[in-house]
Design a protein around this motif. Structure first.
Motif, PDB file in Angstrom:
ATOM      1  N   CYS A   3       0.840  -1.200   0.000  1.00 28.01           N
ATOM      2  CA  CYS A   3       0.000   0.000   0.000  1.00 28.01           C
ATOM      3  C   CYS A   3       0.879   1.256   0.000  1.00 28.01           C
ATOM      4  O   CYS A   3       1.781   1.377   0.828  1.00 28.01           O
ATOM      5  CB  CYS A   3      -0.897  -0.008   1.236  1.00 28.01           C
ATOM      6  N   CYS A   6       0.132   2.986   3.700  1.00 30.33           N
ATOM      7  CA  CYS A   6       0.511   2.417   4.995  1.00 30.33           C
ATOM      8  C   CYS A   6       1.458   1.228   4.878  1.00 30.33           C
ATOM      9  O   CYS A   6       1.798   0.618   5.899  1.00 30.33           O
ATOM     10  CB  CYS A   6      -0.733   2.042   5.794  1.00 30.33           C
ATOM     11  N   CYS A  40      -6.068   0.149   5.302  1.00 27.13           N
ATOM     12  CA  CYS A  40      -6.557   1.533   5.275  1.00 27.13           C
ATOM     13  C   CYS A  40      -7.576   1.779   4.167  1.00 27.13           C
ATOM     14  O   CYS A  40      -8.148   2.866   4.078  1.00 27.13           O
ATOM     15  CB  CYS A  40      -5.388   2.513   5.148  1.00 27.13           C
TER      16      CYS A  40
HETATM   17 ZN   LIG Z   1      -3.032   0.951   3.385  1.00 29.56          ZN
END
Ligand SMILES: [Zn+2]
Length: 166
Positions: A3, A6, A40
């Motif tokens: 990601c 994050c 997230c």
């Molecule tokens: Zn994420």
């Protein structure tokens, strides 16, 4: 793939994606790869052959019967590679007129003649190098038509304009 937000691992799925990144709210990409972060919720859409996609969208828009929406006009103008100011010059209108055409809460839509011209410019494709579209800028309503001599000469590659003594 991790990601970008994050750094968690992302999960890949095949989904339909509403392509609002194009500035159009009415285009859905069917069966594209979407990677989504389980942590997230961030997602990354994989869009193959994006230039070809934009060309295909442009061609579909000009084939639609019915008037072009402001977002569609803006998409086509950008696809032609024109700034708002350039678009205004080519269409022979004020830049504010272009802003109005592209404004979502516009109450006064683009006129039929202008819309036909835009559709034709798109239909022509992008070979702007083959068509000196800048000369559109030179056309003004206060010019008197002159029909100057046009001498045509057969060449190996086809007929071509030439100059001769009058
Ligand atoms: Zn994420």
């Amino acid at each position: 793939m991790k990601c970008p937000q994050c750094r968690h691992e992302m999960v890949s799925k095949t989904e339909n994606h509403r392509y609002t990144e194009s500035g159009l709210s009415n285009v859905v990409l069917v069966g594209v790869e979407v990677r989504r972060c389980q942590n997230c919720g961030e997602d990354v859409v994989s869009i193959p052959r994006i230039e070809e996609l934009h060309r295909a969208i442009a061609m579909a828009l000009i084939r639609h019967p019915g008037r072009l929406a402001p977002t569609e006009i803006r998409f086509l103008r950008k696809w032609l590679g024109w700034s708002g100011v350039e678009f205004a010059k080519h269409m022979g209108v004020a830049p504010e007129t272009v802003s109005r055409w592209e404004s979502v809460d516009n109450l006064k839509p683009m006129g039929g003649t202008a819309e036909r011209l835009l559709r034709l410019a798109v239909a022509y494709g992008q070979p702007i190098d083959q068509y000196p579209i800048d000369m559109l800028t030179e056309i003004s309503d206060d010019q008197v038509p002159k029909a100057p001599l046009l001498a045509m000469k057969p060449e190996r590659s086809g007929w071509a304009p030439t100059t001769i003594a009058a």
